[in-house]
Design a protein around this motif. Structure first.
Motif, PDB file in Angstrom:
ATOM      1  N   VAL A 181      -1.859   9.193  75.733  1.00 43.62           N
ATOM      2  CA  VAL A 181      -0.906   9.394  76.824  1.00 43.62           C
ATOM      3  C   VAL A 181       0.362  10.038  76.272  1.00 43.62           C
ATOM      4  O   VAL A 181       0.889   9.606  75.231  1.00 43.62           O
ATOM      5  N   GLU A 182       0.839  11.068  76.961  1.00 39.75           N
ATOM      6  CA  GLU A 182       2.159  11.616  76.652  1.00 39.75           C
ATOM      7  C   GLU A 182       3.189  10.645  77.240  1.00 39.75           C
ATOM      8  O   GLU A 182       3.326  10.534  78.449  1.00 39.75           O
ATOM      9  N   THR A 183       3.898   9.945  76.366  1.00 44.29           N
ATOM     10  CA  THR A 183       4.822   8.907  76.820  1.00 44.29           C
ATOM     11  C   THR A 183       6.281   9.321  76.746  1.00 44.29           C
ATOM     12  O   THR A 183       7.150   8.599  77.228  1.00 44.29           O
ATOM     13  N   LEU A 184       6.543  10.469  76.137  1.00 46.32           N
ATOM     14  CA  LEU A 184       7.924  10.962  76.067  1.00 46.32           C
ATOM     15  C   LEU A 184       7.896  12.474  76.227  1.00 46.32           C
ATOM     16  O   LEU A 184       7.488  13.204  75.332  1.00 46.32           O
ATOM     17  N   ASN A 185       8.317  12.925  77.395  1.00 40.91           N
ATOM     18  CA  ASN A 185       8.355  14.348  77.730  1.00 40.91           C
ATOM     19  C   ASN A 185       9.813  14.745  77.892  1.00 40.91           C
ATOM     20  O   ASN A 185      10.550  14.124  78.649  1.00 40.91           O
ATOM     21  N   GLY A 186      10.219  15.779  77.179  1.00 42.54           N
ATOM     22  CA  GLY A 186      11.624  16.160  77.141  1.00 42.54           C
ATOM     23  C   GLY A 186      12.179  16.739  78.414  1.00 42.54           C
ATOM     24  O   GLY A 186      13.392  16.967  78.509  1.00 42.54           O
ATOM     25  N   GLN A 187      11.329  16.984  79.424  1.00 43.45           N
ATOM     26  CA  GLN A 187      11.812  17.502  80.698  1.00 43.45           C
ATOM     27  C   GLN A 187      11.611  16.507  81.850  1.00 43.45           C
ATOM     28  O   GLN A 187      12.022  16.776  82.973  1.00 43.45           O
ATOM     29  N   ILE A 188      10.990  15.375  81.563  1.00 40.37           N
ATOM     30  CA  ILE A 188      10.666  14.392  82.590  1.00 40.37           C
ATOM     31  C   ILE A 188      11.690  13.253  82.556  1.00 40.37           C
ATOM     32  O   ILE A 188      12.207  12.891  81.499  1.00 40.37           O
ATOM     33  N   LEU A 189      11.964  12.674  83.719  1.00 44.83           N
ATOM     34  CA  LEU A 189      12.958  11.615  83.826  1.00 44.83           C
ATOM     35  C   LEU A 189      12.598  10.410  82.956  1.00 44.83           C
ATOM     36  O   LEU A 189      11.423  10.092  82.752  1.00 44.83           O
ATOM     37  N   ASN A 249       8.949   8.470  81.996  1.00 50.47           N
ATOM     38  CA  ASN A 249       8.477   8.298  80.624  1.00 50.47           C
ATOM     39  C   ASN A 249       8.256   6.829  80.286  1.00 50.47           C
ATOM     40  O   ASN A 249       7.293   6.469  79.601  1.00 50.47           O
ATOM     41  N   ARG A 250       9.149   5.963  80.761  1.00 49.15           N
ATOM     42  CA  ARG A 250       8.985   4.532  80.486  1.00 49.15           C
ATOM     43  C   ARG A 250       7.723   3.980  81.143  1.00 49.15           C
ATOM     44  O   ARG A 250       7.021   3.156  80.551  1.00 49.15           O
ATOM     45  N   LEU A 251       7.431   4.439  82.342  1.00 49.40           N
ATOM     46  CA  LEU A 251       6.203   4.004  83.006  1.00 49.40           C
ATOM     47  C   LEU A 251       4.969   4.479  82.245  1.00 49.40           C
ATOM     48  O   LEU A 251       3.984   3.740  82.121  1.00 49.40           O
ATOM     49  N   ALA A 252       5.015   5.706  81.738  1.00 47.79           N
ATOM     50  CA  ALA A 252       3.890   6.226  80.956  1.00 47.79           C
ATOM     51  C   ALA A 252       3.716   5.424  79.671  1.00 47.79           C
ATOM     52  O   ALA A 252       2.587   5.132  79.244  1.00 47.79           O
ATOM     53  N   ASP A 253       4.821   5.053  79.054  1.00 47.62           N
ATOM     54  CA  ASP A 253       4.757   4.256  77.835  1.00 47.62           C
ATOM     55  C   ASP A 253       4.156   2.878  78.124  1.00 47.62           C
ATOM     56  O   ASP A 253       3.337   2.358  77.353  1.00 47.62           O
ATOM     57  N   ASP A 254       4.534   2.295  79.255  1.00 44.12           N
ATOM     58  CA  ASP A 254       3.981   1.009  79.642  1.00 44.12           C
ATOM     59  C   ASP A 254       2.470   1.122  79.876  1.00 44.12           C
ATOM     60  O   ASP A 254       1.692   0.254  79.471  1.00 44.12           O
ATOM     61  N   PHE A 255       2.043   2.204  80.514  1.00 44.40           N
ATOM     62  CA  PHE A 255       0.615   2.448  80.758  1.00 44.40           C
ATOM     63  C   PHE A 255      -0.135   2.534  79.432  1.00 44.40           C
ATOM     64  O   PHE A 255      -1.206   1.948  79.256  1.00 44.40           O
ATOM     65  N   ALA A 256       0.439   3.284  78.467  1.00 47.28           N
ATOM     66  CA  ALA A 256      -0.208   3.437  77.162  1.00 47.28           C
ATOM     67  C   ALA A 256      -0.325   2.097  76.449  1.00 47.28           C
ATOM     68  O   ALA A 256      -1.353   1.799  75.819  1.00 47.28           O
ATOM     69  N   ALA A 259      11.140   9.311  93.583  1.00 49.29           N
ATOM     70  CA  ALA A 259      10.276   8.687  94.591  1.00 49.29           C
ATOM     71  C   ALA A 259       8.841   8.576  94.092  1.00 49.29           C
ATOM     72  O   ALA A 259       8.170   7.548  94.300  1.00 49.29           O
ATOM     73  N   PHE A 260       8.349   9.621  93.442  1.00 48.28           N
ATOM     74  CA  PHE A 260       6.978   9.619  92.927  1.00 48.28           C
ATOM     75  C   PHE A 260       6.800   8.517  91.887  1.00 48.28           C
ATOM     76  O   PHE A 260       5.827   7.752  91.920  1.00 48.28           O
ATOM     77  N   ALA A 261       7.741   8.429  90.942  1.00 45.39           N
ATOM     78  CA  ALA A 261       7.660   7.410  89.896  1.00 45.39           C
ATOM     79  C   ALA A 261       7.758   6.016  90.491  1.00 45.39           C
ATOM     80  O   ALA A 261       7.045   5.090  90.065  1.00 45.39           O
ATOM     81  N   TRP A 262       8.614   5.837  91.481  1.00 44.34           N
ATOM     82  CA  TRP A 262       8.760   4.523  92.094  1.00 44.34           C
ATOM     83  C   TRP A 262       7.462   4.110  92.789  1.00 44.34           C
ATOM     84  O   TRP A 262       6.990   2.990  92.614  1.00 44.34           O
ATOM     85  N   TYR A 263       6.888   5.025  93.564  1.00 44.73           N
ATOM     86  CA  TYR A 263       5.678   4.700  94.321  1.00 44.73           C
ATOM     87  C   TYR A 263       4.529   4.325  93.393  1.00 44.73           C
ATOM     88  O   TYR A 263       3.917   3.254  93.544  1.00 44.73           O
TER      89      TYR A 263
END
Length: 277
Positions: free
Chosen positions: A133-141, A145-152, A249-253
């Protein structure tokens, strides 16, 4: 070409020259360099001569649900690029090819609306079949990124970090570190074993707006007649602000849904990172 309506026929997503990109990354302390263009490996022609360069790609894939996602595929050959592009509308076939050829595949910007909608089935496939999983993207909020890290973490997936910068300014502000790796082979082996650490900064409204304006300037320099439409770029702050709220909104949902659903799924599909490939 960029995917923004009106500009999609005249504006590139990036005007970086491969050699300038390489030099900037080395100046900022990167030991190894890879380029993950969208569905393209054109940079390899200029950069293959460098021993610290290895080829990668961000493949636009179609999920079984019909949605799109970006998959990072690392350490590929030119033949792999052809096969990945041939299979990108059948993600199951693409992942089977990657497994057979020991290519490491990540789901990128998992909690971003960049590639459009997601479905619940998409997340199940990400958890079950993708290697990392890409958990830290330099253009993403940061929230995404924190949600992606939690998923990983929930699914014991190896992690990747990258700048995703379409201008030289953002390069090497976000990166992946594997301690002890001295070359690309050791680096990729360490990533597969779950030894990688995503480091650096996330994106924000100001960073994205600056990048959009910089790309607009590059467009005008490359295509001088586009100066006639330079007023369009005065709308950039408003457009990126709308995107900022859409991303929140997308990340929250999906963060609300995924937090519940991954807890239900995590035990049946948990896989140790060292046996992913």
């Amino acid at each position: 070409m960029c995917t923004v309506p009106v500009l999609s026929r005249v504006c590139l997503e990036s005007y970086n020259e491969p050699h300038a990109l390489y030099e900037r990354l080395k100046q900022r302390g990167m030991d190894l360099v890879t380029v993950t263009d969208h569905d393209s490996i054109d940079a390899v022609e200029e950069l293959r001569r460098y021993p610290d360069f290895f080829l990668s790609e961000e493949v636009t894939c179609t999920m079984p649900s019909g949605t799109e996602m970006h998959a990072g595929v690392y350490g590929i050959s030119e033949h792999d690029h052809i096969e990945l592009q041939r299979r990108r509308h059948d993600v199951e076939s693409l992942l089977a090819y990657a497994l057979e050829n020991q290519l490491f595949v990540t789901v990128n910007h998992l909690y971003s609306s960049l590639t459009g909608p997601r479905t619940e089935d998409d997340f199940a496939i990400f958890a079950r079949d993708f290697h990392g999983v890409e958990t830290l993207n330099g253009q993403i909020l940061k929230r995404s990124n924190r949600l992606a890290d939690d998923f990983a973490r929930r699914f014991c997936k190896p992690v990747i970090g990258g700048s995703d910068s379409h201008t030289l300014a953002g390069l090497a502000r976000t990166f992946t570190e594997v301690s002890g790796a001295s070359n690309a082979r050791e680096f990729l082996a360490g990533v597969r074993r779950g030894q990688s650490v995503a480091m650096g900064e996330s994106g924000d409204y100001f960073k994205l707006t600056s990048a959009v304006c910089a790309i607009g300037g590059s467009l005008i320099r490359a295509t001088p007649w586009m100066a006639l439409g330079a007023g369009l770029f005065l709308l950039a702050p408003a457009v990126t602000l709308a995107n900022y709220f859409r991303e929140i909104a997308f990340a929250w949902y999906w963060g609300q849904w995924s937090g519940r659903e991954t807890r239900r799924l995590e035990n049946p599909v948990r896989v140790a990172p060292e046996v992913v490939l």
